[in-house]
Motif scaffolding. Structure first.
Motif, short mmCIF file in Angstrom:
data_model
loop_
_atom_site.label_atom_id
_atom_site.label_comp_id
_atom_site.label_asym_id
_atom_site.label_seq_id
_atom_site.Cartn_x
_atom_site.Cartn_y
_atom_site.Cartn_z
N THR A 184 0.83 -1.20 0.00
CA THR A 184 0.00 0.00 0.00
C THR A 184 0.86 1.24 0.00
O THR A 184 0.61 2.21 -0.72
CB THR A 184 -0.90 -0.02 1.24
N GLU B 187 -7.63 0.68 -0.29
CA GLU B 187 -8.12 -0.56 0.32
C GLU B 187 -9.09 -0.26 1.46
O GLU B 187 -9.94 -1.07 1.79
CB GLU B 187 -6.94 -1.39 0.85
N ASP C 115 -5.92 -1.09 -4.98
CA ASP C 115 -5.43 -1.71 -3.75
C ASP C 115 -6.55 -2.58 -3.19
O ASP C 115 -7.56 -2.06 -2.73
CB ASP C 115 -5.01 -0.62 -2.76
MG LIG Z 1 -2.29 -2.80 2.02
#
Ligand SMILES: [Mg+2]
Ligand SMILES: Nc1ncnc2c1ncn2[C@@H]1O[C@H](COP(=O)(O)OP(=O)(O)OP(=O)(O)O)[C@@H](O)[C@H]1O
Ligand SMILES: Nc1ncnc2c1ncn2[C@@H]1O[C@H](COP(=O)(O)OP(=O)(O)OP(=O)(O)O)[C@@H](O)[C@H]1O
Ligand SMILES: [Mg+2]
Lengths: 335, 307, 520, 367
Positions: free
Chosen positions: C315, C357, C442
């Motif tokens: 990330t 995410e 993500d």
């Molecule tokens: Mg992540």
């Protein structure tokens, strides 16, 4: 599988993450010291411990009220009623003692009870009916001030000699310094609040509530109970602040403590508590109260400002203060 | 009682001048500003160093200011109390520090009279009574009912309480006077106008307006005019304070009578301060010179109004 | 609704520990549950399956006192209950991990685990015991965290694990897990399953929601299937095959599972593309404390997958490419030009899109409608003075609602009322709409049902074929392999390898790379 | 102040038929409260709603409410936008005072106080300074990340001082018929202030709702982190709303001072920030930011003004005014609270068959 972030977050970084929240506190303290030093250089008679103690003597009640406010603000709420509840407490005490001959020892717990119950009631309404705290406590503010007027529009003096004696008692400190009993009480409240907020389940729930209320509920925390309790604490603190003010002024008056809610909120926020809740320290609030008090002292010492320049300078000092606070402690910029 | 007058001149200032700490209520009205200005100018004229503090209408701020004056060891403390009660503690501290205290504008209700040396100021109850007396005289002989409306000052403030009480006291003897509406106008023009406008809608037959200060009266006059009536004729207007604008309105026959409340007590205060600091004895109570002005006196008095 | 053809599980001798009967729950405009039954027996792992928006999370919230049911009964150990607060359910021995991470970001990890039942001494919180206990619980899941750090300092996956640890700690009769595995790696999933089995063997009942069929077959004993808020049926897992299970969930001949195979491809196109100048090229891009310097080229039409363990920095690597965090080392070129991304806005101007995410905290604006959430990025890029007309917005919303099958298909619904999977689709729609040159995804399939997942994978393939560069992050290695031309492997916040996706690249090889940290 | 976002309580009914749709409208309850207040007045003062023509313009209590409500509407208008971004603007009261003081001072010292030129430049000066105030607030909030309440507290305290500095602590009276027009004049038989306020409300709602401004503001207030990631220039928006708020307050300040033809640095706009926030909140905009409703705010402001007028007309004694106000505020917010209404209707309707015998509930709960 073992996660690997420990390899990255070295001790220093961990320290800084863990103590990021304390930075504003330290900055505020440093700025306070700077302010006091400048005052001492500037004004004769300023450099004395008694000046600082006077700040406490003159703001003990504000400190107590602001501590209660800190509880509320930490949950993400707000309590606008505190100033009026302070006034109501002074009025109620004076009215009970002077006009109705109620002994002081009975009036005091009664007033504290009224404050706490009023706060709890507001908390209950806020929680049960999901009404914004702003309106509910605003209504509380109107109501409490209105009740003051209904008791009397005149100020009521406390003439009882015992009361006067208590009020004029001075706690002597070494070096010819003194404080009032109210200061001692305020500091005890501060210590209690610190312990409650940081070392009890209730206090931690207060923080959790401010972090995310719906999460707190899903985590199975007693959201309703805590919310009600927080407003009760604020009410109780306001009532206690009102009692301290009663002794400070030896009178009850409907126009006491007008706008004190703003001072209390400002003290908490200057002390680093986020108005959105979940972050802040009650010790910061004490610093915030000191900042406000010291600004006033500086202005009194200056002694040449007209009424309007007084306001401008208060605003200006506040501005400089928060500006420096941001510049040196700006870790938590709201993006 | 002989207060502990150890106050030697020049404690608080290096150049040997007398230092006077003055804790003002605030700057909430033109009257108050004139009061402050008078004190500042008089201090300068009298060669007194003035430590001035503005309490923004809060008693607790005034107490704090007095405390810093004590800390700074001024020679004399003077202040206009926001309210009568609640001064004992801090005045006792002043007394213990040997600093004499002068009250201006309004008295305190302390039992212990040794806490202050003298009082210089006006009597709000008397002002209300003067206003009432004028009214009683104006309607002498007629027996028709007189409908009054009252614009009160800030609820709970001392001038509002006293001017109301004094007025009520003066007219209570005559049942023809009836206060049909009484509401606070917060001592301001805007509120005075707003409230008067509502009064005019809900009460069709108002004969007299009694306003606790000139600003509310001036606001109310506008409302009366906008309702198509003539202030001073259709509705008689009684007001207190005596600011310049009120005299102008009086000259235009819009206000019938103004009871003066004189803010210009600077010179008298400085005199007293010097005497008190020198340990001379002073009278317990000094009244400022105040009058009641009617329309025929307005023109003559107007040029002399300073505020 | 027709009765399921398959016979019900034979009644057990012991009575259900938790039983719900005839549950109905309507929200304004939507009937989320209608006559749903559920039985949980001690010592079983019970799967709750259904498409996005089928009502799984709502059922769980009704069972645990978050929402009062409109009708129906819930009983625990045979006696009827009416929970009005999650607290009461907890007291009754039901412990729950809700779908979104529901913890307090301002508190430390340790407190998040133990608040409400922290060890106390003389009525005061016993901090050292608290930290010790929390650390111990964390290690039981073979995690290694500083439990004194605030929760917000940790990635979403870690937060999810913390939520699980919190729930597991209670001596619960019933453990409810709503999509706990949606952003976890294999290893964590394995840990979690081991834990769940231990609890089951101890006699607890576990209710488990997931969209991963293999996990259901791996772990569960029985399954209850919901469809459109109604009970489809309750089955023993050994009565079903993946295909029949999907069939029950979807209700019709599905857009088959086998479709998945078709979408997968190997790095044939990538080779030809990489001859061109890359769209984006990072050299030594880094950020102290979050990601070590890394090099990465992304070509138009190329899908690059990022693989790595929990917290390996995927990330964080991606955030630098979007200007979400400010890089403090290295340089970035876009189409050969040097670019400094000071803010996401700058990246968006370069036609880069980033689908976070963490949809709850970083993605959606809960109060706004589905339509507004979808058009937001496009509108922000245009600036407020050039509004998209309402008709245009309606068109866009209608189109994407249909393409991604967002349910309910009401563009004016508040997005926070949507089910988790549908929220994810809204977020995807928002970014697809901006027509990006580089799309950073993500964990885009987090919490998305199989049907929609296929759809999204197909979309990614199509976009790449049309010339969009895609950076694809997923905890599911299979998915990464299926879609990517090349796979970047991260370990300890360092990009250790970039592997071309040829037939030799298998999940095991990637895991090997992660383990050794060396290119193989 | 975080509203629980996982419960369905906050949800707006999407498709409710007939009466449900009406009561479900977000403006229904504020409007109902306003109507009830007005009707209550009619019951006590029969010609309360009567409006007649006098001196060529409309005259009556309703007109008064609108006229005195106009400044509050304006202040609340700006406040709504600020609150929608999760902010709060305490400095509006001071801005009201500064604007009035600047304009009156300018007119009073001008050669020709009555000329439109003088008045125009006075207005320009006042609005210009207000814009600077807004910029300063916006800078503190958006650039330095100071919490809005402290950032605006600075100008709340200092601003009133500045206003007094301008007027030298006196009340400045002006006699300029052109200036009087803004707050006290009439146009097309209606108070000019009302028309002005209506125009500004209309412009603001057009600008926020016809452009994307409103949506972007709601987005920034609803989720600042996500808004940044979506590419919204939040800083610019924040500065803009604080400037709008200050300018609205300045127009209100001009109205107030124009209405009484004088500027009062100390008292003009005192506590108006509280009334404005209350109006915004009654109008259905949450202090936690996000969704805002300008229509609701206007209704909220009118409710507050009607309440004041009611108090004067009813002759509520000043000592009980606040208690009365408190009760009305409580009733207003209870009526608006869906949770309260739900409880009421649950109580009124025979309780839904409760499958759980009341007594059984606690017994079974495990420790
Ligand atoms: Mg992540
Ligand atoms: N608070 C609410 N207000 C209105 N509608 C809601 C609310 N909560 C859920 N819904 C609706 O109820 C339906 C069921 O949602 P739920 O979250 O239970 O689905 P789910 O099966 O958990 O889906 P997913 O797999 O995507 O998590 C959805 O249509 C959703 O939009
Ligand atoms: N401010 C911080 N202080 C300490 N650790 C941090 C901080 N920010 C992030 N981390 C840690 O760095 C790790 C890297 O996070 P990142 O989100 O990039 O991981 P990831 O590879 O995407 O994995 P996943 O999302 O599956 O956790 C996280 O595990 C987080 O705990
Ligand atoms: Mg779900």
């Amino acid at each position: 599988m073992s996660t690997t972030l420990s390899s990255l977050t070295g001790p220093l970084q961990r320290f800084s993450v863990r103590h990021a929240a304390h930075v504003p506190l330290m900055v505020t303290t440093a700025l306070l010291i700077a302010m006091f030093s400048i005052g001492s250089l500037q004004y004769e008679g300023f450099f004395s411990a008694q000046v600082l103690l006077n700040v406490l003597i003159d703001n003990g009640f504000l400190l107590v009220v602001a501590i209660g406010m800190t509880f509320v603000v930490l949950t993400g709420g707000i309590d606008l009623s505190v100033g009026s509840v302070v006034a109501l407490s002074t009025m109620l005490t004076a009215w009970l003692v002077e006009r109705n001959g109620v002994p002081l020892a009975l009036a005091v717990p009664l007033v504290l009870l009224v404050g706490a119950a009023g706060g709890a009631l507001m908390g209950w309404v806020i929680h049960t009916f999901e009404i914004q705290p702003f309106i509910v406590t605003l209504a509380g503010m109107f109501l409490a001030r209105g009740l003051c007027y209904m008791i009397s529009t005149e100020s009521i003096s406390l003439t009882d000699p015992t009361t006067a004696r208590i009020a004029q008692t001075r706690v002597l400190l070494p070096g010819g310094l003194f404080v009032s009993p109210a200061v001692v009480i305020a500091l005890v409240v501060l210590a209690l609040a610190f312990v409650v907020l940081h070392h009890t389940r209730f206090g931690r729930t207060v923080y959790a509530l401010g972090g995310n209320e719906s999460s707190a509920r899903l985590m199975g925390l007693p959201v309703g109970r805590t919310k009600i309790a927080v407003y009760a604490v604020s009410g109780l603190c306001s009532a206690l602040g009102g009692l301290l003010l009663t002794f400070y002024m030896l009178s009850g008056y409907a126009l006491h403590a007008v706008g004190m809610e703003l001072d209390a909120i400002a003290a908490a926020v200057i002390g680093g508590t986020l108005l959105t809740g979940g972050s802040g320290f009650v010790l910061g609030t004490a610093l915030g109260v000191t900042v406000l008090g010291l600004i006033q002292t500086v202005i009194s010492f200056q002694g040449t400002l007209s009424s309007w320049w007084t306001r401008i300078v208060i605003g200006g000092l506040l501005f400089v203060f928060i500006l420096l606070q941001r510049l040196f402690g700006g870790a938590r910029t709201a993006e | 009682t002989e207060p502990a007058t150890t106050g030697t001149t020049g404690k608080g200032s290096s150049d040997g001048k007398l230092v006077l700490g003055f804790a003002q209520v605030g700057a909430e009205s033109g009257w108050r500003t004139a009061n402050t200005k008078s004190i500042r100018e008089a201090a300068e004229k009298a060669g007194i160093t003035l430590k001035f503090s503005d309490a923004q209408q809060k008693q607790e701020n005034q107490i704090k200011a007095i405390r810093t004056f004590i800390q700074q060891k001024v020679d004399v403390i003077a202040f206009s109390p926001v309210v009568e009660s609640g001064w004992d503690t801090v005045l006792k501290e002043a007394k213990n520090a040997g600093i004499p205290v002068i009250l201006t504008d309004r008295a305190v209700d302390s039992q212990d009279t040794s806490l202050y040396r003298t009082f210089l100021g006006s009597d709000f109850v008397k002002e209300g009574q003067e206003a009432g007396k004028w009214l009683v005289k104006e309607y002498e002989g007629s027996s028709a009912p007189v409908n009054l409306v009252e614009l009160q000052g800030t609820t709970g403030s001392a001038p509002a309480n006293d001017r109301k009480a004094g007025f009520a006291d003066a007219i209570k003897g005559d049942p023809k006077f009836k206060v049909v509406a009484s509401q606070t106008g917060d001592f301001t023009r805007a509120k005075g106008k707003e409230v008067m406008q509502a009064f005019l809608k809900s009460h069709k037959d108002i004969d007299v307006l009694y306003a606790h200060n000139d600003d509310m009266a001036l606001g109310a006059i506008q409302a009366i005019e906008e309702a198509g009536k003539k202030p001073g004729v259709d509705i008689k207007v009684i007001s207190v304070d005596g600011i310049k604008d009120a005299f102008v309105a009086m000259q235009e026959k819009k206000i019938n009578v103004v009871v003066e409340c004189n803010p210009l007590l600077g010179d008298q205060l400085m005199d007293l301060a010097k005497k008190v600091a020198a340990g001379e004895s002073v009278p317990r109570r000094v009244e400022v010179k105040e009058g009641v002005f009617t329309q025929d006196q307005a023109a003559a008095a107007l040029p002399g109004r300073q505020y | 609704m027709t009765a399921p053809p398959t016979p019900r599980t034979p009644p057990r001798t012991d009575r259900p520990v938790l039983e719900a009967h005839g549950i109905r729950k309507a929200f304004p405009g939507v009937v989320a549950l209608d006559g749903v039954d559920l039985r949980l027996f001690p010592g079983e792992v019970h799967a709750l399956m259904g498409e996005n928006g089928a009502g799984k999370s709502t059922l769980i919230k009704v069972l645990t006192g978050v929402h009062p049911p409109d009708a129906g009964t819930v009983s625990v150990d045979g006696s009827p209950q009416r929970f009005t607060e999650p607290l009461e359910a907890q007291h009754a021995g039901i412990s729950t991990v809700y779908q979104e991470v529901n913890l307090c970001p301002n508190l430390s990890v340790a407190e998040n685990i133990l608040i409400g039942r922290e060890p106390r001494r003389l009525g005061l919180v016993h901090w050292s015991a608290l930290h010790r206990r929390a650390a111990q619980l964390i290690t039981e899941l073979e995690l290694d965290l500083d439990v004194r750090l605030p929760l917000s300092a940790h990635s979403l996956a870690v937060q999810q694990l913390v939520a699980i640890v919190r729930a597991v700690d209670i001596k619960a009769k019933v453990l409810v897990l709503d999509e706990p595995t949606s952003s976890l790696d294999r290893d964590e999933v394995a840990q979690l399953f081991a834990l769940v089995r231990r609890l089951r063997d101890r006699g607890a009942a576990i209710l488990f929601v997931t969209h991963f069929l293999d996990q259901v077959f791996d772990l569960c004993d029985r399954v209850t299937v919901l469809r459109n808020g109604r009970l489809e049926g309750e089955y023993r897992i050994d009565e079903l095959t993946p295909v029949t299970l999907v069939h029950r969930m979807v209700g019709s001949e599905l857009r088959t599972l086998d479709d998945l195979a078709e979408t997968s491809h190997t790095g044939t196109t990538a080779a030809s593309e990489s001859a061109d100048a890359p769209f984006l090229s990072a050299r030594g891009l880094a950020r102290t404390g979050s990601i070590q310097p890394y090099d990465l080229d992304i070509h138009r039409g190329e899908v690059i997958g990022l693989a790595g363990l929990l917290g390996s920095g995927r990330t964080e690597a991606a955030r630098l490419l979007f200007g979400a965090d400010h890089a403090d080392g290295g340089e970035l070129r876009i189409d050969g030009e040097r670019a400094v991304l000071r803010s996401p806005r700058a990246a968006i101007a370069h036609k880069i899109a980033f689908c976070s995410e963490n949809r709850k905290a970083e993605g959606l604006i809960g109060e706004l409608t589905v339509r507004e959430n979808i058009v937001l990025a496009l509108q922000a890029a245009r600036g407020w003075t050039r509004p998209l007309s309402r008709t245009r917005q309606d068109e866009i919303a209608a189109r994407w609602t249909e393409v991604l099958d967002i349910r309910p298909a009401d563009p004016e619904a508040q997005v926070r009322n949507l089910s988790g999977g549908n929220q994810q689709k809204v977020l995807l729609a928002r970014w697809l709409l901006t027509d990006p040159e580089l799309l950073i995804l993500d964990e885009p399939t987090r919490g998305i049902d199989i049907g929609a997942k296929t759809e999204i994978q197909r979309l990614v393939t199509r976009l790449a074929a049309e010339g969009t560069a895609v950076l694809f992050i997923s905890a599911e290695l299979e998915e990464v392999l299926r879609l990517s031309h090349r796979v970047g492997v991260l370990r300890d916040h360092r990009l250790v390898a970039t592997l071309p996706n040829d037939p030799t690249l298998t999940p095991d090889r990637i895991l090997g790379t992660i383990a050794t940290g060396a290119t193989s | 102040m975080t509203p629980p976002d996982d419960t369905g309580a906050g949800g707006r009914p999407a498709r409710a038929p007939g009466a449900r749709r009406l009561t479900g409208h977000r403006l229904f309850w504020p409007a109902a409260v306003l109507a009830a207040l007005l009707l209550g007045n009619v019951a006590l003062t029969h010609d309360f709603l009567a409006v007649r023509v006098q001196n060529g313009h409309l005259y009556g209590s309703l007109i008064d409410i609108l006229q005195f409500g106009a400044p509050l509407i304006l202040v609340s208008l700006g406040m709504t936008l600020v609150i929608a971004t999760r902010g709060i603007d305490l400095s509006v009261g001071s801005t009201v005072a500064i604007a009035g003081a600047l304009a009156c001072e300018h007119i009073a010292t001008a050669q020709d106080p009555g000329s439109p030129g003088t008045v125009t430049s006075a207005i320009a000066v006042a609005l210009g300074v207000a814009a600077v105030i807004g910029l300063l607030n916006g800078f503190l909030v958006a650039r330095l990340g100071v919490q809005p309440i402290v950032a605006t507290l600075v100008l709340m305290v200092a601003g009133r001082g500045v206003a007094q500095l301008i007027t030298d602590g006196q009340i400045i009276s002006v006699s300029s018929s052109a200036y009087k027009m803004i707050g006290g004049g009439y146009w097309l038989t209606l108070p000019f202030a009302v028309l002005l306020a209506a125009a500004l409300v209309a412009v603001t709602s057009l600008v926020t709702r016809r452009t994307a401004l409103g949506m972007l503001i709601e987005s920034v207030g609803g989720n600042p982190v996500a808004s940044r990631l979506v590419g919204i220039r939040a800083a610019g928006l924040l500065v803009m709303v604080y400037v709008v708020s200050a300018v609205c307050a300045a127009v209100a300040g001009l109205m107030i001072s124009s209405n009484v033809s004088s500027a009062d640095g100390n008292n003009a706009g005192l506590w108006i920030e509280l009334d404005a926030i209350l109006a915004v909140v009654i109008g259905g905009t949450a202090l936690t930011g996000g969704r805002f409703s300008l229509g609701g705010t206007v209704l909220g402001a009118l409710i507050i003004q009607t309440l004041s007028t009611t108090i004067y007309t009813l002759g509520v004694p000043p000592e009980t005014t606040l208690v009365f106000k408190a009760l009305v505020v409580i009733v207003v917010c209870l009526v608006q609270s869906p949770a309260f209404r739900a409880r009421l209707s649950r109580r009124r309707r025979p309780a839904a068959p409760d499958p759980a015998p009341a007594g059984a509930r606690r017994q079974e709960v495990h420790p």
